[in-house]
Design an enzyme around this catalytic site. Structure first.
Site, PDB file in Angstrom:
ATOM      1  N   ASP A  30       0.863  -1.181   0.000  1.00  0.00           N
ATOM      2  CA  ASP A  30       0.000   0.000   0.000  1.00  0.00           C
ATOM      3  C   ASP A  30       0.900   1.230   0.000  1.00  0.00           C
ATOM      4  O   ASP A  30       1.955   1.225   0.646  1.00  0.00           O
ATOM      5  CB  ASP A  30      -0.881  -0.009   1.258  1.00  0.00           C
ATOM      6  CG  ASP A  30      -2.171   0.770   1.035  1.00  0.00           C
ATOM      7  OD1 ASP A  30      -3.248   0.178   1.141  1.00  0.00           O
ATOM      8  OD2 ASP A  30      -2.079   1.988   0.756  1.00  0.00           O
ATOM      9  N   PHE A 153     -16.831 -11.473  -3.182  1.00  0.00           N
ATOM     10  CA  PHE A 153     -18.205 -11.470  -2.663  1.00  0.00           C
ATOM     11  C   PHE A 153     -18.199 -11.398  -1.144  1.00  0.00           C
ATOM     12  O   PHE A 153     -19.091 -11.901  -0.483  1.00  0.00           O
ATOM     13  CB  PHE A 153     -18.952 -12.723  -3.155  1.00  0.00           C
ATOM     14  CG  PHE A 153     -19.118 -12.761  -4.652  1.00  0.00           C
ATOM     15  CD1 PHE A 153     -20.040 -11.930  -5.278  1.00  0.00           C
ATOM     16  CD2 PHE A 153     -18.338 -13.588  -5.444  1.00  0.00           C
ATOM     17  CE1 PHE A 153     -20.193 -11.943  -6.660  1.00  0.00           C
ATOM     18  CE2 PHE A 153     -18.483 -13.613  -6.827  1.00  0.00           C
ATOM     19  CZ  PHE A 153     -19.408 -12.786  -7.434  1.00  0.00           C
ATOM     20  N   PHE A 253     -32.031 -11.105   2.393  1.00  0.00           N
ATOM     21  CA  PHE A 253     -32.045  -9.717   1.893  1.00  0.00           C
ATOM     22  C   PHE A 253     -33.446  -9.171   1.656  1.00  0.00           C
ATOM     23  O   PHE A 253     -33.671  -8.343   0.787  1.00  0.00           O
ATOM     24  CB  PHE A 253     -31.153  -9.573   0.643  1.00  0.00           C
ATOM     25  CG  PHE A 253     -29.706  -9.456   1.043  1.00  0.00           C
ATOM     26  CD1 PHE A 253     -29.024 -10.544   1.559  1.00  0.00           C
ATOM     27  CD2 PHE A 253     -29.041  -8.243   0.969  1.00  0.00           C
ATOM     28  CE1 PHE A 253     -27.718 -10.444   1.982  1.00  0.00           C
ATOM     29  CE2 PHE A 253     -27.734  -8.131   1.395  1.00  0.00           C
ATOM     30  CZ  PHE A 253     -27.064  -9.237   1.909  1.00  0.00           C
ATOM     31  N   CYS A 264     -20.409  -0.467  -0.823  1.00  0.00           N
ATOM     32  CA  CYS A 264     -20.585  -1.301  -2.021  1.00  0.00           C
ATOM     33  C   CYS A 264     -21.901  -1.036  -2.731  1.00  0.00           C
ATOM     34  O   CYS A 264     -21.904  -0.573  -3.869  1.00  0.00           O
ATOM     35  CB  CYS A 264     -20.467  -2.767  -1.629  1.00  0.00           C
ATOM     36  SG  CYS A 264     -18.871  -3.133  -0.913  1.00  0.00           S
TER      37      CYS A 264
HETATM   38  C1  UGA Z   1     -22.125  -6.535  -0.054  1.00  0.00           C
HETATM   39  C2  UGA Z   1     -22.442  -7.918  -0.624  1.00  0.00           C
HETATM   40  O1  UGA Z   1     -23.340  -8.608   0.246  1.00  0.00           O
HETATM   41  C3  UGA Z   1     -21.174  -8.740  -0.802  1.00  0.00           C
HETATM   42  O2  UGA Z   1     -21.480  -9.979  -1.417  1.00  0.00           O
HETATM   43  C4  UGA Z   1     -20.199  -7.961  -1.687  1.00  0.00           C
HETATM   44  O3  UGA Z   1     -18.975  -8.643  -1.827  1.00  0.00           O
HETATM   45  C5  UGA Z   1     -19.930  -6.601  -1.067  1.00  0.00           C
HETATM   46  O4  UGA Z   1     -21.178  -5.886  -0.910  1.00  0.00           O
HETATM   47  C6  UGA Z   1     -19.011  -5.842  -1.973  1.00  0.00           C
HETATM   48  O5  UGA Z   1     -19.378  -5.596  -3.120  1.00  0.00           O
HETATM   49  O6  UGA Z   1     -17.893  -5.555  -1.578  1.00  0.00           O
HETATM   50  P1  UGA Z   1     -21.618  -5.559   2.393  1.00  0.00           P
HETATM   51  O7  UGA Z   1     -21.691  -4.206   1.752  1.00  0.00           O
HETATM   52  O8  UGA Z   1     -20.497  -5.883   3.315  1.00  0.00           O
HETATM   53  O9  UGA Z   1     -21.582  -6.707   1.257  1.00  0.00           O
HETATM   54  O10 UGA Z   1     -22.937  -5.712   3.223  1.00  0.00           O
HETATM   55  P2  UGA Z   1     -24.282  -6.566   3.174  1.00  0.00           P
HETATM   56  O11 UGA Z   1     -24.264  -7.573   4.249  1.00  0.00           O
HETATM   57  O12 UGA Z   1     -24.582  -7.036   1.823  1.00  0.00           O
HETATM   58  O13 UGA Z   1     -25.331  -5.420   3.588  1.00  0.00           O
HETATM   59  C7  UGA Z   1     -25.473  -4.241   2.800  1.00  0.00           C
HETATM   60  C8  UGA Z   1     -26.523  -3.346   3.387  1.00  0.00           C
HETATM   61  O14 UGA Z   1     -27.822  -3.895   3.190  1.00  0.00           O
HETATM   62  C9  UGA Z   1     -26.398  -3.090   4.892  1.00  0.00           C
HETATM   63  O15 UGA Z   1     -26.609  -1.712   5.123  1.00  0.00           O
HETATM   64  C10 UGA Z   1     -27.526  -3.901   5.496  1.00  0.00           C
HETATM   65  O16 UGA Z   1     -28.010  -3.351   6.695  1.00  0.00           O
HETATM   66  C11 UGA Z   1     -28.567  -3.810   4.390  1.00  0.00           C
HETATM   67  N1  UGA Z   1     -29.543  -4.916   4.400  1.00  0.00           N
HETATM   68  C12 UGA Z   1     -29.163  -6.200   4.171  1.00  0.00           C
HETATM   69  C13 UGA Z   1     -30.892  -4.629   4.588  1.00  0.00           C
HETATM   70  O17 UGA Z   1     -31.289  -3.452   4.789  1.00  0.00           O
HETATM   71  N2  UGA Z   1     -31.807  -5.645   4.548  1.00  0.00           N
HETATM   72  C14 UGA Z   1     -31.441  -6.933   4.325  1.00  0.00           C
HETATM   73  O18 UGA Z   1     -32.337  -7.822   4.289  1.00  0.00           O
HETATM   74  C15 UGA Z   1     -30.079  -7.222   4.137  1.00  0.00           C
END
Ligand code: UGA
Length: 440
Positions: A30, A153, A253, A264
């Site tokens: 980095d 992912f 989700f 993301c």
């Molecule tokens: C997301 C994807 O899930 C990963 O597969 C991907 O690799 C990553 O983006 C990326 O592109 O780097 P992440 O951003 O860590 O991962 O978080 P998630 O667990 O997917 O949650 C995203 C948002 O959705 C959070 O704010 C969470 O609170 C919200 N969420 C999730 C909801 O509001 N409702 C749900 O049912 C699920």
């Protein structure tokens, strides 16, 4: 294998540590000297469950080290991952400047057969561009260098687990050699049953955007449904359980709430829409997903207003500031969007988060940050659940009621049972389900 990971942000550091854990010899590079200094002392720059311990183990085992200097690190490396940031430009388009710079800076040091891996989430066509750059910079190595796309992912908060037990490994490559090297790299994971999916480079890049956009779409569908349920007197949690019991839909989700945040979904959705437009296809569905997501914060704000009337002279406690539980990341956090909205309307806002307090304060200086949920709730006129940390699920409700100036709870993540809240004497606003506007 000898591996270099360029970029030690969330994706890069987890990739470096877990590749070391499956037996490779890894250097994390980095250009942020302070970050590398910290990593050399064994300090992870962010909170991610399990990362710190595994990083120490790998460093002690001699399989992981960190450097600011890419030249030496790349000598003899068989695989070079690029995990640099691809932030949004003002237009929403992904900025690929850091990626191009990083690849150009590595090119002169490449010495022999090497696979260059694009790990960052990027618009379709980017790997092809990287290939063109490398061909121009190193015509002498055209037959020895491969470019592959290997989208990640990982979910923040579960990133180590996701990297060591991925649902699938996706590799987009131009030639059998690219696939072969990546198979070799991930052999321990493939041997333990992980599916290895091979596509062309553009398809791998596009599939990553499609996955994130579709997950965001599911969340926005649930949130729009919540708005209808609120008007119809129905219960969104029960409705999505019914939907989810159909395997063609799936339950994941579909949790309605304050909406999605993080670095993301919001960014990738915009970048995907931008890419489609650039290719001549208007994709308004993606804009609608983002609009419904903004509406989720607004709907929660309206509940606070409904409960408190004028917000001036009112103190609102927010439980949870990170964009989701188990992370200290507040980037695009719906909790902070709500906090900003409340502050603009004249409320005093005091937030508590098990990990993200300091980050939230630096992002939103007008926010008061408490050191415990009790401190946040003390004398607040209303409490809002913004992030569903486990700590809040097991909150002592009697104690909370005694601390709050008014027993008003807006449940932005549906962690409480409406009937229990009614029995405990709270004015309770759920998301897409029963609200009790009087305490009894
Ligand atoms: C997301 C994807 O899930 C990963 O597969 C991907 O690799 C990553 O983006 C990326 O592109 O780097 P992440 O951003 O860590 O991962 O978080 P998630 O667990 O997917 O949650 C995203 C948002 O959705 C959070 O704010 C969470 O609170 C919200 N969420 C999730 C909801 O509001 N409702 C749900 O049912 C699920």
């Amino acid at each position: 294998m000898r591996v270099v990971v360029v970029g030690t942000g969330h994706v890069g550091l987890v990739t470096a540590v877990t590749l070391a854990a499956i037996g490779h010899d890894v250097v994390g590079v980095d250009n942020d000297e302070e970050r590398i200094g910290g990593l050399r002392q064994g300090i992870s720059p962010f909170f991610e469950p399990g990362l710190q311990g595994l990083m120490e183990q790998m460093t002690d085992a001699g399989r992981l080290r960190f450097d600011v200097e890419v030249t030496g690190a790349v000598q003899g490396a068989q695989v070079i991952f690029f995990c640099v940031g691809t932030p949004a430009r003002a237009s929403g388009e992904a900025s690929l400047v850091a990626l191009e710079r990083a690849v150009r800076s590595v090119a002169p040091s490449l010495s022999g057969p090497a696979v260059v891996v694009e790990k960052s989430t990027v618009p379709a066509g980017t790997a092809e561009r990287l290939w063109r750059i490398l061909r121009l910079e190193r015509p002498d190595l055209v037959d020895e260098i491969e470019v592959v796309s290997n989208p990640e992912f990982l979910r923040e908060g579960q990133a180590v687990e996701d990297a060591l037990h991925p649902g699938r490994i996706l590799v987009g490559a131009r030639s059998p050699r690219g696939f072969e090297t990546m198979r070799q790299l991930f052999e321990p994971l493939i041997d333990s049953g992980t599916r290895f999916i091979e596509t062309d480079m553009a398809t791998a890049e596009l599939a990553k955007h499609a996955c994130n956009a579709f997950l965001a779409l599911k969340i926005s569908f649930a949130n729009a449904l919540a708005r209808v349920c609120e008007r119809a007197g129905a219960d969104v949690t029960a409705a999505v359980d019914v939907m989810g019991s159909d395997p063609r839909i799936g339950r994941a989700f579909l949790d309605a709430g304050l909406g999605y945040g993080g670095f993301c979904f919001p960014k990738d959705l915009q970048a995907f829409e931008h890419l489609a437009a650039r290719l001549g296809y208007d994709f308004p569905l993606l804009r609608e997903v983002a609009r419904i997501n903004d509406e989720a914060v607004e709907a929660t704000f309206e509940k606070v207003k409904d409960a408190l009337w004028n917000l001036e002279d009112k103190r609102v406690a927010l439980l949870g500031l990170s964009f989701k539980p188990d992370t200290d990341d507040v980037r695009f956090s719906p909790a902070l969007a709500l906090a900003g909205r409340l502050l603009n309307e004249g409320a005093t806002v005091v937030g508590y988060d098990p990990w993200a307090g300091a980050a939230a304060k630096s992002e939103l200086p007008g926010l008061e940050v408490a050191s415990s949920a009790d401190d946040a709730m003390a004398d607040a006129h209303c409490m809002v659940v913004c992030t569903e940390w486990d700590e809040f699920r097991s909150l002592d409700l009697r104690r909370a009621k005694a601390l709050l100036a008014h027993p008003i709870v807006v449940d932005g993540r549906n962690i409480f049972d409406p009937t229990t809240m009614k029995e405990e004497g709270f004015v309770y606003y759920g998301t897409g389900r029963a609200s009790h506007r009087s305490a009894h």
